[in-house]
Design a protein around this motif. Sequence first.
Motif, PDB file in Angstrom:
ATOM      1  N   GLU A 111      -8.604 -12.300   7.858  1.00 24.66           N
ATOM      2  CA  GLU A 111      -9.009 -13.002   9.073  1.00 24.66           C
ATOM      3  C   GLU A 111      -9.437 -12.052  10.189  1.00 24.66           C
ATOM      4  OE1 GLU A 111      -6.027 -16.847   8.436  1.00 24.66           O
ATOM      5  OE2 GLU A 111      -5.633 -15.443  10.077  1.00 24.66           O
ATOM      6  N   GLU A 112      -8.702 -10.976  10.386  1.00 28.39           N
ATOM      7  CA  GLU A 112      -8.968 -10.083  11.521  1.00 28.39           C
ATOM      8  C   GLU A 112     -10.052  -9.050  11.240  1.00 28.39           C
ATOM      9  OE1 GLU A 112      -5.388  -8.272  12.980  1.00 28.39           O
ATOM     10  OE2 GLU A 112      -4.540 -10.195  13.601  1.00 28.39           O
ATOM     11  N   LEU A 113     -10.160  -8.592   9.976  1.00 33.00           N
ATOM     12  CA  LEU A 113     -11.043  -7.474   9.659  1.00 33.00           C
ATOM     13  C   LEU A 113     -12.087  -7.771   8.588  1.00 33.00           C
ATOM     14  CD1 LEU A 113      -8.185  -4.837   9.543  1.00 33.00           C
ATOM     15  CD2 LEU A 113      -9.897  -5.048  11.354  1.00 33.00           C
ATOM     16  N   SER A 114     -12.032  -8.963   8.019  1.00 31.81           N
ATOM     17  CA  SER A 114     -12.915  -9.342   6.906  1.00 31.81           C
ATOM     18  C   SER A 114     -12.779  -8.382   5.723  1.00 31.81           C
ATOM     19  CB  SER A 114     -14.380  -9.414   7.361  1.00 31.81           C
ATOM     20  OG  SER A 114     -14.542 -10.448   8.290  1.00 31.81           O
ATOM     21  N   LEU A 115     -11.566  -7.947   5.466  1.00 31.45           N
ATOM     22  CA  LEU A 115     -11.271  -7.110   4.301  1.00 31.45           C
ATOM     23  C   LEU A 115     -10.507  -7.951   3.288  1.00 31.45           C
ATOM     24  CD1 LEU A 115     -10.052  -3.692   5.758  1.00 31.45           C
ATOM     25  CD2 LEU A 115     -12.211  -4.167   4.602  1.00 31.45           C
ATOM     26  N   SER A 116     -10.914  -7.877   2.053  1.00 30.04           N
ATOM     27  CA  SER A 116     -10.251  -8.622   0.998  1.00 30.04           C
ATOM     28  C   SER A 116      -9.321  -7.691   0.222  1.00 30.04           C
ATOM     29  CB  SER A 116     -11.296  -9.231   0.067  1.00 30.04           C
ATOM     30  OG  SER A 116     -10.659  -9.936  -0.965  1.00 30.04           O
ATOM     31  N   LEU A 117      -8.027  -7.913   0.368  1.00 33.97           N
ATOM     32  CA  LEU A 117      -7.011  -7.150  -0.356  1.00 33.97           C
ATOM     33  C   LEU A 117      -5.982  -8.129  -0.897  1.00 33.97           C
ATOM     34  CD1 LEU A 117      -6.338  -4.181   2.089  1.00 33.97           C
ATOM     35  CD2 LEU A 117      -7.366  -4.024  -0.174  1.00 33.97           C
ATOM     36  N   PRO A 118      -5.697  -8.079  -2.186  1.00 35.21           N
ATOM     37  CA  PRO A 118      -4.689  -8.993  -2.728  1.00 35.21           C
ATOM     38  C   PRO A 118      -3.296  -8.630  -2.218  1.00 35.21           C
ATOM     39  CG  PRO A 118      -5.343  -7.409  -4.396  1.00 35.21           C
ATOM     40  CD  PRO A 118      -6.243  -7.184  -3.207  1.00 35.21           C
ATOM     41  N   ALA A 119      -2.421  -9.592  -2.198  1.00 37.28           N
ATOM     42  CA  ALA A 119      -1.042  -9.359  -1.743  1.00 37.28           C
ATOM     43  C   ALA A 119      -0.393  -8.214  -2.509  1.00 37.28           C
ATOM     44  CB  ALA A 119      -0.224 -10.640  -1.887  1.00 37.28           C
ATOM     45  N   GLN A 120      -0.737  -8.067  -3.792  1.00 34.36           N
ATOM     46  CA  GLN A 120      -0.137  -7.026  -4.632  1.00 34.36           C
ATOM     47  C   GLN A 120      -0.556  -5.616  -4.202  1.00 34.36           C
ATOM     48  OE1 GLN A 120      -2.032  -9.565  -5.732  1.00 34.36           O
ATOM     49  NE2 GLN A 120      -0.546 -10.906  -6.724  1.00 34.36           N
ATOM     50  N   ALA A 121      -1.589  -5.486  -3.373  1.00 31.80           N
ATOM     51  CA  ALA A 121      -2.052  -4.177  -2.915  1.00 31.80           C
ATOM     52  C   ALA A 121      -1.127  -3.584  -1.853  1.00 31.80           C
ATOM     53  CB  ALA A 121      -3.473  -4.286  -2.361  1.00 31.80           C
ATOM     54  N   PHE A 122      -0.249  -4.404  -1.285  1.00 28.26           N
ATOM     55  CA  PHE A 122       0.594  -3.968  -0.162  1.00 28.26           C
ATOM     56  C   PHE A 122       1.987  -3.556  -0.621  1.00 28.26           C
ATOM     57  CE2 PHE A 122      -2.705  -6.483   1.774  1.00 28.26           C
ATOM     58  CZ  PHE A 122      -3.012  -5.752   2.910  1.00 28.26           C
ATOM     59  N   THR A 123       2.472  -2.484  -0.007  1.00 26.70           N
ATOM     60  CA  THR A 123       3.824  -1.980  -0.233  1.00 26.70           C
ATOM     61  C   THR A 123       4.585  -2.072   1.082  1.00 26.70           C
ATOM     62  OG1 THR A 123       2.999  -0.404  -1.853  1.00 26.70           O
ATOM     63  CG2 THR A 123       5.179   0.027  -0.931  1.00 26.70           C
ATOM     64  N   VAL A 124       5.796  -2.581   1.053  1.00 31.67           N
ATOM     65  CA  VAL A 124       6.611  -2.677   2.266  1.00 31.67           C
ATOM     66  C   VAL A 124       7.108  -1.283   2.652  1.00 31.67           C
ATOM     67  CG1 VAL A 124       8.734  -3.603   3.268  1.00 31.67           C
ATOM     68  CG2 VAL A 124       7.309  -5.053   1.802  1.00 31.67           C
ATOM     69  N   LEU A 125       6.854  -0.892   3.903  1.00 37.36           N
ATOM     70  CA  LEU A 125       7.359   0.366   4.449  1.00 37.36           C
ATOM     71  C   LEU A 125       8.700   0.167   5.135  1.00 37.36           C
ATOM     72  CD1 LEU A 125       4.160   1.947   6.075  1.00 37.36           C
ATOM     73  CD2 LEU A 125       5.271   2.585   3.922  1.00 37.36           C
ATOM     74  N   ASP A 126       8.817  -0.950   5.874  1.00 36.88           N
ATOM     75  CA  ASP A 126      10.034  -1.187   6.649  1.00 36.88           C
ATOM     76  C   ASP A 126      10.059  -2.638   7.116  1.00 36.88           C
ATOM     77  OD1 ASP A 126      12.434  -0.587   7.881  1.00 36.88           O
ATOM     78  OD2 ASP A 126      11.545   0.519   9.550  1.00 36.88           O
ATOM     79  N   THR A 127      11.248  -3.154   7.326  1.00 36.51           N
ATOM     80  CA  THR A 127      11.449  -4.451   7.957  1.00 36.51           C
ATOM     81  C   THR A 127      12.454  -4.254   9.070  1.00 36.51           C
ATOM     82  OG1 THR A 127      10.967  -5.642   5.909  1.00 36.51           O
ATOM     83  CG2 THR A 127      12.158  -6.852   7.606  1.00 36.51           C
ATOM     84  N   VAL A 128      12.082  -4.690  10.263  1.00 37.91           N
ATOM     85  CA  VAL A 128      12.945  -4.513  11.432  1.00 37.91           C
ATOM     86  C   VAL A 128      13.099  -5.850  12.144  1.00 37.91           C
ATOM     87  CG1 VAL A 128      12.363  -2.090  11.787  1.00 37.91           C
ATOM     88  CG2 VAL A 128      11.002  -3.837  12.898  1.00 37.91           C
ATOM     89  N   THR A 164      11.412 -10.874  13.276  1.00 39.17           N
ATOM     90  CA  THR A 164      11.562 -10.039  12.092  1.00 39.17           C
ATOM     91  C   THR A 164      10.165  -9.560  11.729  1.00 39.17           C
ATOM     92  OG1 THR A 164      13.479 -11.280  11.354  1.00 39.17           O
ATOM     93  CG2 THR A 164      12.340  -9.950   9.694  1.00 39.17           C
ATOM     94  N   LEU A 165       9.966  -8.252  11.779  1.00 42.32           N
ATOM     95  CA  LEU A 165       8.654  -7.665  11.559  1.00 42.32           C
ATOM     96  C   LEU A 165       8.685  -6.808  10.298  1.00 42.32           C
ATOM     97  CD1 LEU A 165       5.779  -7.094  12.721  1.00 42.32           C
ATOM     98  CD2 LEU A 165       6.780  -5.033  13.697  1.00 42.32           C
ATOM     99  N   THR A 166       7.737  -7.060   9.406  1.00 46.80           N
ATOM    100  CA  THR A 166       7.597  -6.263   8.190  1.00 46.80           C
ATOM    101  C   THR A 166       6.338  -5.421   8.317  1.00 46.80           C
ATOM    102  OG1 THR A 166       8.722  -7.971   6.905  1.00 46.80           O
ATOM    103  CG2 THR A 166       7.437  -6.351   5.671  1.00 46.80           C
ATOM    104  N   ILE A 167       6.489  -4.121   8.128  1.00 46.49           N
ATOM    105  CA  ILE A 167       5.362  -3.186   8.165  1.00 46.49           C
ATOM    106  C   ILE A 167       5.022  -2.841   6.721  1.00 46.49           C
ATOM    107  CG2 ILE A 167       4.529  -0.962   9.001  1.00 46.49           C
ATOM    108  CD1 ILE A 167       6.742  -1.160  11.199  1.00 46.49           C
ATOM    109  N   LEU A 168       3.752  -3.033   6.377  1.00 47.84           N
ATOM    110  CA  LEU A 168       3.295  -2.811   5.005  1.00 47.84           C
ATOM    111  C   LEU A 168       2.164  -1.791   4.994  1.00 47.84           C
ATOM    112  CD1 LEU A 168       3.582  -6.240   5.480  1.00 47.84           C
ATOM    113  CD2 LEU A 168       3.828  -5.947   3.033  1.00 47.84           C
ATOM    114  N   ARG A 169       1.922  -1.211   3.827  1.00 48.66           N
ATOM    115  CA  ARG A 169       0.856  -0.217   3.670  1.00 48.66           C
ATOM    116  C   ARG A 169      -0.016  -0.597   2.480  1.00 48.66           C
ATOM    117  NH1 ARG A 169       3.012   5.518   2.620  1.00 48.66           N
ATOM    118  NH2 ARG A 169       3.824   4.404   0.837  1.00 48.66           N
TER     119      ARG A 169
END
Length: 157
Positions: free
Chosen positions: A82-99, A109-114
């Motif tokens: 929505e924000e960047l018009s980039l298509s990445l599947p959910a499986q492409a993301f790795t959780v870095l931290d949840t705070v 509750t914020l999850t930071i992903l890479r």
Amino acid sequence: MRHIRLPAPVLRVIAPGMRLWWKVRKPATYGVKALLLHPDGSGRFLVVRHSYSDTTRWGLPGGGYKPARETAEQAISREIAEELSLSLPAQAFTVLDTVTTTLEGKRDTLTILRAVASREEVSLSPELAEARWINEVSQLGSAPVSRWLIAAVSHTG
């Protein structure tokens, strides 16, 4: 489910009222932020400035979600589209931290992903004023920087 995207001027007008409401109501919210790495493997990452609220602060793309409807990975995949018009599947993301934070008066509750971006070119939604690929946060000079951006970069080693 399609989320309604409001124009930047509307977001700027309602943002202070939302923050006040959060302080009074103290809702539980969930958010995601993405550290997107450049696809060329150079170590560069994407930073953005929003077009509403704190428009001078550099941070990470992302947004809110409802855990009953989607996972953090699904939410960030949607937000990046929505924000960047980039298509990445959910499986492409790795959780870095949840705070968990109460910075804005709400229980968030914020999850930071890479993930590695699918391409360099991005198309900004009205929510974003600017996006840049950088090698390190110091390239932003004296501009304010989101604490979540600093946290994400510190997790990359």
